[in-house]
Design a protein around this motif. Structure first.
Motif, PDB file in Angstrom:
ATOM      1  N   ARG A   1       0.834  -1.205   0.000  1.00 49.14           N
ATOM      2  CA  ARG A   1       0.000   0.000   0.000  1.00 49.14           C
ATOM      3  C   ARG A   1       0.871   1.259   0.000  1.00 49.14           C
ATOM      4  NH1 ARG A   1      -3.259  -3.034   3.635  1.00 49.14           N
ATOM      5  NH2 ARG A   1      -2.275  -2.027   5.435  1.00 49.14           N
TER       6      ARG A   1
ATOM      7  N   ARG B   1       2.449   1.744  -3.410  1.00 49.17           N
ATOM      8  CA  ARG B   1       1.499   2.280  -4.400  1.00 49.17           C
ATOM      9  C   ARG B   1       1.391   3.795  -4.260  1.00 49.17           C
ATOM     10  NH1 ARG B   1      -1.061  -1.898  -6.925  1.00 49.17           N
ATOM     11  NH2 ARG B   1      -1.452  -3.806  -5.723  1.00 49.17           N
ATOM     12  N   GLN B   2       1.342   4.256  -3.035  1.00 53.61           N
ATOM     13  CA  GLN B   2       1.242   5.688  -2.791  1.00 53.61           C
ATOM     14  C   GLN B   2       2.525   6.409  -3.204  1.00 53.61           C
ATOM     15  OE1 GLN B   2       0.433   6.731   1.282  1.00 53.61           O
ATOM     16  NE2 GLN B   2       0.243   8.920   0.847  1.00 53.61           N
TER      17      GLN B   2
ATOM     18  N   GLY C   1       3.101   2.624  -9.678  1.00 54.54           N
ATOM     19  CA  GLY C   1       2.615   1.601  -8.753  1.00 54.54           C
ATOM     20  C   GLY C   1       1.915   0.453  -9.446  1.00 54.54           C
TER      21      GLY C   1
ATOM     22  N   ASP D   1       1.341  -5.041  -9.322  1.00 56.13           N
ATOM     23  CA  ASP D   1       0.434  -6.166  -9.575  1.00 56.13           C
ATOM     24  C   ASP D   1       1.108  -7.294 -10.346  1.00 56.13           C
ATOM     25  OD1 ASP D   1      -1.802  -5.183  -8.176  1.00 56.13           O
ATOM     26  OD2 ASP D   1      -2.334  -3.890  -9.853  1.00 56.13           O
TER      27      ASP D   1
END
Length: 303
Positions: A263, A266-267, A273, A277
């Motif tokens: 998380r 991603r930020q 980001g 995946d």
């Protein structure tokens, strides 16, 4: 930036009766958190963050010079986990503990365990204060704690790398965890840094399997995700960090460590980001024979 003005302000606060902890914890550390938020939000560049951090370092040094040298029998060693180069928070803790009456040896950033153990043999301190800012370094933190325990020196852990509430500190064998420099002084003064009966063991050795395959998996993921002729370094770096976070999560038995790291990434990475995946999917494919690792990766991808 005004380093001279910042130093004058800090020393003026000391002259007005503020304690070292008041200045370093309530002013400098708070300022550093704001600096980090501005960088993470993209409001400040890396250069601006470095310049501001340099001002904080100068303030800490000036406050340290103002503090008298303790002469009491208590002696602690302050060190950062190997591979951890963010040393300012540790320096703040060292100065606050020293102002609290303890003799402190500050070993600085990225201390190799073998060098730490050698120093502990030579000096015989009462405790080691171990700083870890990044949870991806917890496997190395566990090695350092084990090295300290082998020579009967207890470890007081600190820093966000051990979890916001220190939940992962005891999982790597630390005796205690402090949320701030003031907590470190209190723990030492209460003698709550005694060595516990035994260090917890991980539920299995899956984290070892991940670490053994780390280089191979980074290379495989990079080949799979980077087009021919493109710069592979960002992908290789991201893959290595994901695997380090996974190994740390497996070591402490908490999938939230990996999920929280992803998380945050991603930020921090913004549009880049999206790379996370396929990295997580690639790790899951490569570690299909490791059920707990696979479960953690699937939980993180769902999250």
């Amino acid at each position: 930036m005004d380093p001279e003005g910042a130093v004058r302000l800090a020393l003026d606060l000391l002259d007005r009766g503020w304690s070292v902890a008041d200045v370093l914890v309530d002013v400098v550390a708070v300022a550093q958190r704001e600096i980090g938020r501005r960088w993470l939000a993209g409001r400040w560049s890396v250069v601006q963050e470095h310049a501001a951090t340099h001002v904080s370092e100068q303030v800490v040094a000036a406050v340290g010079r103002r503090t008298g040298r303790p002469t009491g029998p208590g002696h602690v060693v302050m060190a950062c986990v190997e591979g951890e180069w963010h040393a300012l928070a540790a320096r703040i803790v060292a100065e606050v503990v020293r102002a609290g009456g303890w003799r402190v040896t500050f070993l600085g950033a990225s201390v190799p365990p073998r060098h730490l153990v050698s120093y502990l043999h030579q000096t015989g301190p009462d405790a080691v204060l171990l700083s870890c800012v990044q949870s991806t370094r917890l496997v190395r933190a566990a090695r350092m704690v084990a090295a300290c325990r082998a020579v009967d020196v207890p470890v007081v852990a600190g820093g966000p790398g051990f979890g916001a509430d220190g939940r992962w500190a005891t999982a790597v064998g630390a005796t205690a965890w402090g949320a701030s420099a003031r907590d470190a002084v209190e723990l030492l003064d209460r003698h709550d840094h005694r060595v516990p009966a035994g260090a917890p063991a991980p539920p299995d050795d899956e984290h070892v399997a991940v670490l053994r395959r780390r280089r191979e998996m980074v290379q495989g993921l990079t080949r799979a995700l980077v087009p021919a002729g493109a710069d592979a370094e960002p992908v290789a770096h991201a893959a290595a960090q994901v695997l380090d976070a996974l190994a740390a999560a497996l070591l402490v038995g908490d999938p939230e460590l990996l999920a929280g790291f992803v998380r945050w990434q991603r930020q921090a990475l913004g549009n880049r980001g999206a790379l996370l995946d396929p990295l997580l999917a690639g790790c899951a494919t490569a570690l299909a024979d490791h059920p707990r690792a696979l479960s953690y990766l699937r939980l993180t991808r769902s999250d």
